[in-house]
Write a protein that holds these residues in place. Structure first.
Motif, PDB file in Angstrom:
ATOM      1  N   ALA A 283       0.835  -1.214   0.000  1.00  0.00           N
ATOM      2  CA  ALA A 283       0.000   0.000   0.000  1.00  0.00           C
ATOM      3  C   ALA A 283       0.865   1.257   0.000  1.00  0.00           C
ATOM      4  O   ALA A 283       0.548   2.245  -0.673  1.00  0.00           O
ATOM      5  N   THR A 284       1.960   1.218   0.736  1.00  0.00           N
ATOM      6  CA  THR A 284       2.865   2.378   0.789  1.00  0.00           C
ATOM      7  C   THR A 284       3.531   2.586  -0.565  1.00  0.00           C
ATOM      8  O   THR A 284       3.623   3.712  -1.054  1.00  0.00           O
ATOM      9  N   HIS A 285       3.984   1.515  -1.183  1.00  0.00           N
ATOM     10  CA  HIS A 285       4.586   1.644  -2.514  1.00  0.00           C
ATOM     11  C   HIS A 285       3.544   2.077  -3.544  1.00  0.00           C
ATOM     12  O   HIS A 285       3.843   2.858  -4.449  1.00  0.00           O
ATOM     13  N   PHE A 286       2.330   1.560  -3.431  1.00  0.00           N
ATOM     14  CA  PHE A 286       1.314   1.944  -4.417  1.00  0.00           C
ATOM     15  C   PHE A 286       1.018   3.441  -4.332  1.00  0.00           C
ATOM     16  O   PHE A 286       0.797   4.101  -5.359  1.00  0.00           O
ATOM     17  N   ALA A 287       1.033   3.992  -3.142  1.00  0.00           N
ATOM     18  CA  ALA A 287       0.824   5.443  -2.995  1.00  0.00           C
ATOM     19  C   ALA A 287       1.879   6.205  -3.793  1.00  0.00           C
ATOM     20  O   ALA A 287       1.578   7.209  -4.459  1.00  0.00           O
ATOM     21  N   THR A 288       3.107   5.741  -3.753  1.00  0.00           N
ATOM     22  CA  THR A 288       4.196   6.387  -4.495  1.00  0.00           C
ATOM     23  C   THR A 288       4.000   6.234  -5.998  1.00  0.00           C
ATOM     24  O   THR A 288       4.122   7.204  -6.762  1.00  0.00           O
ATOM     25  N   VAL A 289       3.694   5.025  -6.425  1.00  0.00           N
ATOM     26  CA  VAL A 289       3.507   4.763  -7.853  1.00  0.00           C
ATOM     27  C   VAL A 289       2.308   5.559  -8.384  1.00  0.00           C
ATOM     28  O   VAL A 289       2.362   6.139  -9.475  1.00  0.00           O
TER      29      VAL A 289
ATOM     30  N   GLY B 276      17.144 -11.439  10.430  1.00  0.00           N
ATOM     31  CA  GLY B 276      16.230 -12.125  11.323  1.00  0.00           C
ATOM     32  C   GLY B 276      15.036 -12.778  10.661  1.00  0.00           C
ATOM     33  O   GLY B 276      15.073 -13.180   9.498  1.00  0.00           O
ATOM     34  N   ASN B 277      13.970 -12.862  11.408  1.00  0.00           N
ATOM     35  CA  ASN B 277      12.798 -13.605  10.950  1.00  0.00           C
ATOM     36  C   ASN B 277      11.969 -12.830   9.933  1.00  0.00           C
ATOM     37  O   ASN B 277      12.244 -11.674   9.624  1.00  0.00           O
ATOM     38  N   ALA B 278      10.942 -13.499   9.441  1.00  0.00           N
ATOM     39  CA  ALA B 278      10.126 -12.939   8.363  1.00  0.00           C
ATOM     40  C   ALA B 278       9.468 -11.619   8.772  1.00  0.00           C
ATOM     41  O   ALA B 278       9.476 -10.654   7.996  1.00  0.00           O
ATOM     42  N   ASP B 279       8.909 -11.550   9.949  1.00  0.00           N
ATOM     43  CA  ASP B 279       8.213 -10.331  10.350  1.00  0.00           C
ATOM     44  C   ASP B 279       9.176  -9.155  10.469  1.00  0.00           C
ATOM     45  O   ASP B 279       8.825  -8.021  10.133  1.00  0.00           O
ATOM     46  N   SER B 280      10.395  -9.420  10.942  1.00  0.00           N
ATOM     47  CA  SER B 280      11.389  -8.346  11.018  1.00  0.00           C
ATOM     48  C   SER B 280      11.734  -7.850   9.620  1.00  0.00           C
ATOM     49  O   SER B 280      11.884  -6.642   9.399  1.00  0.00           O
ATOM     50  N   LEU B 281      11.866  -8.764   8.686  1.00  0.00           N
ATOM     51  CA  LEU B 281      12.175  -8.377   7.311  1.00  0.00           C
ATOM     52  C   LEU B 281      11.071  -7.519   6.709  1.00  0.00           C
ATOM     53  O   LEU B 281      11.340  -6.531   6.017  1.00  0.00           O
ATOM     54  N   ILE B 282       9.834  -7.890   6.956  1.00  0.00           N
ATOM     55  CA  ILE B 282       8.716  -7.103   6.418  1.00  0.00           C
ATOM     56  C   ILE B 282       8.711  -5.718   7.062  1.00  0.00           C
ATOM     57  O   ILE B 282       8.518  -4.706   6.387  1.00  0.00           O
ATOM     58  N   ALA B 283       8.943  -5.675   8.372  1.00  0.00           N
ATOM     59  CA  ALA B 283       8.959  -4.375   9.056  1.00  0.00           C
ATOM     60  C   ALA B 283      10.080  -3.499   8.514  1.00  0.00           C
ATOM     61  O   ALA B 283       9.906  -2.288   8.321  1.00  0.00           O
ATOM     62  N   ALA B 284      11.230  -4.111   8.249  1.00  0.00           N
ATOM     63  CA  ALA B 284      12.336  -3.347   7.662  1.00  0.00           C
ATOM     64  C   ALA B 284      11.968  -2.858   6.258  1.00  0.00           C
ATOM     65  O   ALA B 284      12.323  -1.744   5.861  1.00  0.00           O
ATOM     66  N   SER B 285      11.232  -3.678   5.526  1.00  0.00           N
ATOM     67  CA  SER B 285      10.789  -3.283   4.184  1.00  0.00           C
ATOM     68  C   SER B 285       9.823  -2.106   4.239  1.00  0.00           C
ATOM     69  O   SER B 285       9.762  -1.288   3.319  1.00  0.00           O
ATOM     70  N   GLN B 286       9.056  -2.027   5.309  1.00  0.00           N
ATOM     71  CA  GLN B 286       8.141  -0.902   5.481  1.00  0.00           C
ATOM     72  C   GLN B 286       8.931   0.401   5.646  1.00  0.00           C
ATOM     73  O   GLN B 286       8.546   1.452   5.111  1.00  0.00           O
ATOM     74  N   VAL B 287      10.019   0.326   6.376  1.00  0.00           N
ATOM     75  CA  VAL B 287      10.873   1.509   6.537  1.00  0.00           C
ATOM     76  C   VAL B 287      11.442   1.921   5.180  1.00  0.00           C
ATOM     77  O   VAL B 287      11.458   3.108   4.823  1.00  0.00           O
ATOM     78  N   VAL B 288      11.887   0.949   4.407  1.00  0.00           N
ATOM     79  CA  VAL B 288      12.398   1.234   3.063  1.00  0.00           C
ATOM     80  C   VAL B 288      11.314   1.899   2.214  1.00  0.00           C
ATOM     81  O   VAL B 288      11.567   2.891   1.515  1.00  0.00           O
ATOM     82  N   ALA B 289      10.105   1.388   2.278  1.00  0.00           N
ATOM     83  CA  ALA B 289       9.005   1.936   1.473  1.00  0.00           C
ATOM     84  C   ALA B 289       8.733   3.394   1.845  1.00  0.00           C
ATOM     85  O   ALA B 289       8.461   4.235   0.980  1.00  0.00           O
ATOM     86  N   THR B 290       8.824   3.703   3.120  1.00  0.00           N
ATOM     87  CA  THR B 290       8.597   5.083   3.579  1.00  0.00           C
ATOM     88  C   THR B 290       9.700   5.991   3.074  1.00  0.00           C
ATOM     89  O   THR B 290       9.436   7.101   2.589  1.00  0.00           O
ATOM     90  N   HIS B 291      10.937   5.551   3.153  1.00  0.00           N
ATOM     91  CA  HIS B 291      12.040   6.365   2.633  1.00  0.00           C
ATOM     92  C   HIS B 291      11.957   6.498   1.112  1.00  0.00           C
ATOM     93  O   HIS B 291      12.257   7.548   0.563  1.00  0.00           O
ATOM     94  N   PHE B 292      11.554   5.419   0.436  1.00  0.00           N
ATOM     95  CA  PHE B 292      11.474   5.510  -1.023  1.00  0.00           C
ATOM     96  C   PHE B 292      10.427   6.543  -1.440  1.00  0.00           C
ATOM     97  O   PHE B 292      10.613   7.264  -2.429  1.00  0.00           O
ATOM     98  N   ALA B 293       9.339   6.628  -0.719  1.00  0.00           N
ATOM     99  CA  ALA B 293       8.325   7.651  -1.031  1.00  0.00           C
ATOM    100  C   ALA B 293       8.948   9.040  -0.988  1.00  0.00           C
ATOM    101  O   ALA B 293       8.669   9.891  -1.842  1.00  0.00           O
ATOM    102  N   THR B 294       9.807   9.278  -0.011  1.00  0.00           N
ATOM    103  CA  THR B 294      10.466  10.584   0.119  1.00  0.00           C
ATOM    104  C   THR B 294      11.440  10.809  -1.030  1.00  0.00           C
ATOM    105  O   THR B 294      11.460  11.881  -1.644  1.00  0.00           O
ATOM    106  N   VAL B 295      12.253   9.806  -1.312  1.00  0.00           N
ATOM    107  CA  VAL B 295      13.246   9.930  -2.387  1.00  0.00           C
ATOM    108  C   VAL B 295      12.550  10.122  -3.734  1.00  0.00           C
ATOM    109  O   VAL B 295      12.969  10.950  -4.560  1.00  0.00           O
ATOM    110  N   ALA B 296      11.471   9.399  -3.965  1.00  0.00           N
ATOM    111  CA  ALA B 296      10.743   9.522  -5.228  1.00  0.00           C
ATOM    112  C   ALA B 296      10.165  10.929  -5.389  1.00  0.00           C
ATOM    113  O   ALA B 296      10.242  11.524  -6.472  1.00  0.00           O
ATOM    114  N   ALA B 297       9.610  11.476  -4.319  1.00  0.00           N
ATOM    115  CA  ALA B 297       9.087  12.846  -4.389  1.00  0.00           C
ATOM    116  C   ALA B 297      10.222  13.825  -4.660  1.00  0.00           C
ATOM    117  O   ALA B 297      10.062  14.782  -5.428  1.00  0.00           O
TER     118      ALA B 297
END
Lengths: 78, 78, 78, 78, 78, 78
Positions: A62-68, F49-70
């Motif tokens: 959802a976060t990536h889709f907002a960007t796209v 680490g585990n799957a949930d940690s990886l997804i949570a880390a990916s959420q941080v990446v998604a938030t930063h990517f939104a900023t970089v894309a803008a």
């Protein structure tokens, strides 16, 4: 950067294609976050895993889709 | 892409329809994230599950609704 | 769509009313996510539940409020 | 709506005051989400609780601050 | 408000300074959320704690950085 | 500020490079959040680490990517 970039552009023809791109971005983020084999296994588990993991992965999408969508000016002519 | 796109447009007539679209987007994201049958079961569990899962699913809806609302310029004439 | 839409507009007179609308949107999202009775019970538990559930529900409200505030151009004249 | 609105405006003089407003919005959201006494107790626990609860509450503050900052055009003259 | 505001402005010279400001905002939010001593201890634990707490804290930083970056028009000349 | 800033600019040539920058920002945030050695170990665990940690880390990446894309106006010419 190789010619075969996995993310050459954020522009897509349709919202549906934009959504598919967001799903891809969420998947790649897991690989880039930690690229070794043990983590790739964890990544697979993340996406085949339990309900809460699936919802958390959907939040990343959802976060990536907002960007796209912003990149495509929300496909407003459609 | 088939003629029957599940997401032909982000434009809706009303905020309520936009909200319904956001709920749909959250559901589809779960399916696209991992499309095999075992995960579909997990997806069902996600939405019928416990309180924290429901709130987390609502967060995904809220994120999609922000995108849909921006796409519709917040239905400002209404 | 019935005449009595639960979300006829994102426009509100005041920030406080906009905040109340965001709270309502968060509640409705839970119902729309999974509308059967067992889930409604889970939804109730979600809002009367423990501290972490309350904070997570507040996060959903914050996300909706960001949308409502943008829809109202942040009530800038006030 | 009473004269003494808890949220008469999103406009503040300074970023610091805007941050304090965001903290207040996060607190009020907990109360509005579920206003009865048992939940108020849970709310208190939420803010005095463990490290993860504190971080989650800070995330709500960060989301509200983003809204308040946009409402103030980021206090750009400062 | 004292002369020595902890947040006099969102404007920074460089992206790196903006990132440092976002880290500071995340830390202050924990203190403002609940300012008594027991919670300050919990706050310290939050930042020195386990991997999931660290990632959650990083999410708060990312949210604040988005705000700071917008306030600086993304330092686009750089 | 040293000449070798880890974040001299949010501008990148391509979306792919912007995504790599977002991954870097997510990693640095963990280090800045708590820079001592014990936490660095926790940080490493977070990303391996585990799957949930990886997804949570990916959420941080998604938030930063939104900023970089803008910041890159979504690389719209591409």
């Amino acid at each position: 950067m190789s010619d075969a970039s996995w993310l050459p552009s954020l522009t897509t023809e349709t919202p549906e294609e934009g959504f598919a791109l967001a799903v891809k971005m969420a998947r790649v983020a897991v690989k880039l976050t930690q690229p070794d084999a043990a983590v790739r296994d964890a990544g697979r588990a993340a996406y085949g895993g339990n309900a809460d993991s699936l919802i958390a992965a959907s939040q990343v999408v959802a976060t990536h889709f907002a960007t796209v969508a912003a990149a495509n000016d929300y496909w407003k002519g459609r």
